[in-house]
Design a protein around this motif. Structure first.
Motif, PDB file in Angstrom:
ATOM      1  N   CYS A 165       0.843  -1.202   0.000  1.00  0.00           N
ATOM      2  CA  CYS A 165       0.000   0.000   0.000  1.00  0.00           C
ATOM      3  C   CYS A 165       0.874   1.246   0.000  1.00  0.00           C
ATOM      4  CB  CYS A 165      -0.951  -0.005   1.200  1.00  0.00           C
ATOM      5  SG  CYS A 165      -0.139   0.258   2.793  1.00  0.00           S
ATOM      6  N   THR A 166       0.237   2.384  -0.198  1.00  0.00           N
ATOM      7  CA  THR A 166       0.980   3.643  -0.185  1.00  0.00           C
ATOM      8  C   THR A 166       1.251   4.077   1.249  1.00  0.00           C
ATOM      9  OG1 THR A 166      -1.021   5.003  -0.134  1.00  0.00           O
ATOM     10  CG2 THR A 166      -0.203   4.325  -2.305  1.00  0.00           C
ATOM     11  N   ALA A 167       2.165   4.998   1.399  1.00  0.00           N
ATOM     12  CA  ALA A 167       2.494   5.497   2.736  1.00  0.00           C
ATOM     13  C   ALA A 167       1.285   6.162   3.381  1.00  0.00           C
ATOM     14  CB  ALA A 167       3.658   6.482   2.643  1.00  0.00           C
ATOM     15  N   GLU A 168       0.439   6.805   2.568  1.00  0.00           N
ATOM     16  CA  GLU A 168      -0.749   7.471   3.100  1.00  0.00           C
ATOM     17  C   GLU A 168      -1.773   6.459   3.623  1.00  0.00           C
ATOM     18  OE1 GLU A 168       0.624   8.082   0.162  1.00  0.00           O
ATOM     19  OE2 GLU A 168       1.542  10.034   0.615  1.00  0.00           O
ATOM     20  N   GLU A 169      -1.823   5.288   3.009  1.00  0.00           N
ATOM     21  CA  GLU A 169      -2.795   4.264   3.410  1.00  0.00           C
ATOM     22  C   GLU A 169      -2.338   3.465   4.621  1.00  0.00           C
ATOM     23  OE1 GLU A 169      -4.768   2.858  -0.828  1.00  0.00           O
ATOM     24  OE2 GLU A 169      -2.719   2.232  -0.348  1.00  0.00           O
ATOM     25  N   ARG A 170      -1.038   3.437   4.867  1.00  0.00           N
ATOM     26  CA  ARG A 170      -0.475   2.477   5.809  1.00  0.00           C
ATOM     27  C   ARG A 170      -0.983   2.661   7.237  1.00  0.00           C
ATOM     28  NH1 ARG A 170       4.892   2.203   3.979  1.00  0.00           N
ATOM     29  NH2 ARG A 170       4.017   0.772   2.432  1.00  0.00           N
ATOM     30  N   ALA A 171      -1.093   3.885   7.706  1.00  0.00           N
ATOM     31  CA  ALA A 171      -1.520   4.108   9.093  1.00  0.00           C
ATOM     32  C   ALA A 171      -2.934   3.591   9.314  1.00  0.00           C
ATOM     33  CB  ALA A 171      -1.439   5.595   9.431  1.00  0.00           C
ATOM     34  N   ASP A 172      -3.836   3.845   8.348  1.00  0.00           N
ATOM     35  CA  ASP A 172      -5.217   3.382   8.484  1.00  0.00           C
ATOM     36  C   ASP A 172      -5.284   1.859   8.441  1.00  0.00           C
ATOM     37  OD1 ASP A 172      -8.136   3.868   8.559  1.00  0.00           O
ATOM     38  OD2 ASP A 172      -8.069   2.955   6.565  1.00  0.00           O
ATOM     39  N   ARG A 173      -4.507   1.253   7.569  1.00  0.00           N
ATOM     40  CA  ARG A 173      -4.523  -0.209   7.459  1.00  0.00           C
ATOM     41  C   ARG A 173      -3.918  -0.866   8.697  1.00  0.00           C
ATOM     42  NH1 ARG A 173      -3.592  -1.886   1.091  1.00  0.00           N
ATOM     43  NH2 ARG A 173      -5.278  -0.584   0.279  1.00  0.00           N
ATOM     44  N   LEU A 174      -2.896  -0.251   9.242  1.00  0.00           N
ATOM     45  CA  LEU A 174      -2.331  -0.771  10.485  1.00  0.00           C
ATOM     46  C   LEU A 174      -3.368  -0.766  11.599  1.00  0.00           C
ATOM     47  CD1 LEU A 174       1.278   0.728  10.596  1.00  0.00           C
ATOM     48  CD2 LEU A 174       0.689  -1.700  10.819  1.00  0.00           C
ATOM     49  N   ARG A 175      -4.136   0.307  11.668  1.00  0.00           N
ATOM     50  CA  ARG A 175      -5.190   0.398  12.682  1.00  0.00           C
ATOM     51  C   ARG A 175      -6.241  -0.695  12.471  1.00  0.00           C
ATOM     52  NH1 ARG A 175     -10.049   2.253  12.366  1.00  0.00           N
ATOM     53  NH2 ARG A 175      -9.674   3.178  10.310  1.00  0.00           N
ATOM     54  N   LEU A 176      -6.590  -0.950  11.232  1.00  0.00           N
ATOM     55  CA  LEU A 176      -7.609  -1.961  10.937  1.00  0.00           C
ATOM     56  C   LEU A 176      -7.141  -3.359  11.327  1.00  0.00           C
ATOM     57  CD1 LEU A 176      -8.866  -0.724   7.446  1.00  0.00           C
ATOM     58  CD2 LEU A 176     -10.207  -0.803   9.545  1.00  0.00           C
ATOM     59  N   ILE A 177      -5.937  -3.738  10.908  1.00  0.00           N
ATOM     60  CA  ILE A 177      -5.503  -5.111  11.175  1.00  0.00           C
ATOM     61  C   ILE A 177      -5.107  -5.310  12.631  1.00  0.00           C
ATOM     62  CG2 ILE A 177      -4.760  -5.463   8.793  1.00  0.00           C
ATOM     63  CD1 ILE A 177      -1.878  -5.180   9.715  1.00  0.00           C
ATOM     64  N   ALA A 178      -4.782  -4.219  13.334  1.00  0.00           N
ATOM     65  CA  ALA A 178      -4.436  -4.351  14.750  1.00  0.00           C
ATOM     66  C   ALA A 178      -5.636  -4.806  15.571  1.00  0.00           C
ATOM     67  CB  ALA A 178      -3.901  -3.029  15.286  1.00  0.00           C
ATOM     68  N   ALA A 179      -6.843  -4.550  15.068  1.00  0.00           N
ATOM     69  CA  ALA A 179      -8.054  -4.920  15.807  1.00  0.00           C
ATOM     70  C   ALA A 179      -8.495  -6.348  15.527  1.00  0.00           C
ATOM     71  CB  ALA A 179      -9.188  -3.965  15.440  1.00  0.00           C
ATOM     72  N   VAL A 180      -7.780  -7.047  14.647  1.00  0.00           N
ATOM     73  CA  VAL A 180      -8.188  -8.393  14.237  1.00  0.00           C
ATOM     74  C   VAL A 180      -7.117  -9.389  14.659  1.00  0.00           C
ATOM     75  CG1 VAL A 180      -8.785  -9.856  12.272  1.00  0.00           C
ATOM     76  CG2 VAL A 180      -9.456  -7.452  12.270  1.00  0.00           C
ATOM     77  N   ALA A 181      -7.553 -10.483  15.294  1.00  0.00           N
ATOM     78  CA  ALA A 181      -6.610 -11.524  15.707  1.00  0.00           C
ATOM     79  C   ALA A 181      -6.133 -12.306  14.492  1.00  0.00           C
ATOM     80  CB  ALA A 181      -7.285 -12.461  16.706  1.00  0.00           C
ATOM     81  N   ALA A 182      -5.090 -13.082  14.662  1.00  0.00           N
ATOM     82  CA  ALA A 182      -4.587 -13.950  13.599  1.00  0.00           C
ATOM     83  C   ALA A 182      -4.425 -15.370  14.149  1.00  0.00           C
ATOM     84  CB  ALA A 182      -3.238 -13.435  13.080  1.00  0.00           C
ATOM     85  N   PRO A 183      -5.184 -16.344  13.592  1.00  0.00           N
ATOM     86  CA  PRO A 183      -6.230 -16.170  12.579  1.00  0.00           C
ATOM     87  C   PRO A 183      -7.435 -15.466  13.179  1.00  0.00           C
ATOM     88  CG  PRO A 183      -6.236 -18.422  13.383  1.00  0.00           C
ATOM     89  CD  PRO A 183      -5.046 -17.760  14.019  1.00  0.00           C
ATOM     90  N   PRO A 184      -8.222 -14.781  12.333  1.00  0.00           N
ATOM     91  CA  PRO A 184      -9.297 -13.940  12.858  1.00  0.00           C
ATOM     92  C   PRO A 184     -10.495 -14.739  13.359  1.00  0.00           C
ATOM     93  CG  PRO A 184      -9.328 -13.920  10.479  1.00  0.00           C
ATOM     94  CD  PRO A 184      -8.108 -14.695  10.879  1.00  0.00           C
ATOM     95  N   SER A 185     -11.230 -14.132  14.260  1.00  0.00           N
ATOM     96  CA  SER A 185     -12.463 -14.715  14.788  1.00  0.00           C
ATOM     97  C   SER A 185     -13.660 -14.024  14.135  1.00  0.00           C
ATOM     98  CB  SER A 185     -12.521 -14.516  16.302  1.00  0.00           C
ATOM     99  OG  SER A 185     -13.810 -14.770  16.796  1.00  0.00           O
ATOM    100  N   THR A 186     -14.753 -14.773  13.973  1.00  0.00           N
ATOM    101  CA  THR A 186     -15.982 -14.201  13.420  1.00  0.00           C
ATOM    102  C   THR A 186     -16.971 -13.823  14.523  1.00  0.00           C
ATOM    103  OG1 THR A 186     -16.926 -16.412  13.166  1.00  0.00           O
ATOM    104  CG2 THR A 186     -15.747 -15.494  11.271  1.00  0.00           C
ATOM    105  N   ALA A 187     -16.530 -13.815  15.776  1.00  0.00           N
ATOM    106  CA  ALA A 187     -17.446 -13.553  16.889  1.00  0.00           C
ATOM    107  C   ALA A 187     -18.087 -12.171  16.775  1.00  0.00           C
ATOM    108  CB  ALA A 187     -16.700 -13.676  18.219  1.00  0.00           C
ATOM    109  N   ALA A 188     -17.319 -11.155  16.365  1.00  0.00           N
ATOM    110  CA  ALA A 188     -17.883  -9.810  16.256  1.00  0.00           C
ATOM    111  C   ALA A 188     -18.958  -9.748  15.176  1.00  0.00           C
ATOM    112  CB  ALA A 188     -16.776  -8.796  15.948  1.00  0.00           C
TER     113      ALA A 188
END
Length: 305
Positions: free
Chosen positions: A110-133
């Motif tokens: 991704c671009t440098a401008e997109e990276r901060a938002d994407r980091l925030r998004l994936i930080a909220a998701v476990a690995a592997p992700p859960s579908t509980a939410a």
């Protein structure tokens, strides 16, 4: 080997190709019982200890914890069950690694401008992700007091399972979907379809019982790439709404239903992201609903014969 057939700790280590320290380690943890002690207090082991130690080493190469190895040796746990459990755990670890790999690729590309938002998004998701939410979102969104069997069936259809080998785009879609469902859900008086509310004259349980069949029929047309049209799927769809409010399927009802559905609040973003996860070959319930609404609009817009 002594005259009584027992082995010293050094002899056992030599016979099995391990160090004396290894023999002492397993012996101290109760995996390798001593047969006796010499007059000088040294450990002695029976000849059966050779096979037992080789088995211990084999089990440990599978990365089984020492307590688990002990239960297998004592036949408290069956080896087949232990293997199945290890395979399941390993599968989860591999899924987590594949998810993390795709996440890193997504951030790399991704671009440098997109990276901060994407980091925030994936930080909220476990690995592997859960579908509980996602399941919680549907329990809030669905009408109150639906039968449990209906709720389970709807959630099974509406909640996409994370791919076991995701692409970077699928990781991003799931992270965005998780963020979408984690927002506050509107209350029943704000943002819920009219058919969710019994005070509008609907019986939601009757409605959702019929919608499942209508969506399945519409999904078949979507897979065949047929345009929205009259037929069994539309009849089943309208019938579900008619029965839920105790009326008949008539031209007047269809026109009124078309207007009501057009005014309903929508969760298009949810279905768009779900489609990105599932792929084009598996229509979502949202896509089926849109196809049926389009078919209804086309039908009601046609002048009466």
């Amino acid at each position: 080997m002594s005259t009584d057939g027992t082995l010293s700790i050094g002899e056992l280590a030599e016979r099995t190709g391990v160090t004396v320290k290894t023999v002492r380690f397993y012996s101290d943890r109760g995996l390798l019982p001593e047969a006796a002690r010499s007059s000088g207090g040294h450990r002695r082991y029976g000849p059966e200890s050779i096979d037992r130690l080789r088995l211990i080493r084999s089990l440990r190469t599978l990365d089984l914890p020492v307590p688990v190895v002990g239960r297998v040796l004592d036949q408290e746990d069956g080896l087949e069950d232990v293997i199945a459990g290890q395979l399941q755990e390993l599968g989860s670890q591999l899924a987590a690694l594949r998810w993390r790999e795709a996440s890193l690729q997504m951030l790399r590309d991704c671009t440098a401008e997109e990276r901060a938002d994407r980091l925030r998004l994936i930080a909220a998701v476990a690995a592997p992700p859960s579908t509980a939410a996602l399941a919680r979102f549907w329990r809030r969104w669905l009408p109150a007091r639906l039968p449990a069997r209906l709720v389970s069936a709807i959630i099974e259809q509406a909640v996409p399972q994370p791919p076991t080998d995701p692409t970077p785009a699928q990781v991003l879609a799931f992270a965005r979907l998780h963020a979408f469902v984690s927002r506050p859900c509107p209350g029943t008086d704000q943002g819920q379809p009219a058919a969710h509310r019994p005070d509008h004259g609907y019986r939601p349980a009757v409605l959702y019982d019929g919608l499942g069949e209508a969506y399945a029929l519409a999904s078949a047309s979507l897979r065949a790439q047929r345009p929205p049209q009259e037929g069994e799927a539309l009849d089943c769809f309208v019938s579900a709404y008619a029965h839920s409010c105790g009326t008949r399927d008539t031209p007047t009802f269809r026109r009124r239903l078309s207007g009501l559905l057009a005014a309903d609040p929508r969760i298009d973003h949810y279905w768009q992201l779900t489609a990105e996860l599932r792929g084009p070959s598996e229509p979502t319930p949202g896509a089926a609903h849109d196809w049926l609404c389009a078919a209804l609009d086309t039908h009601t817009a046609r002048p009466a014969a």
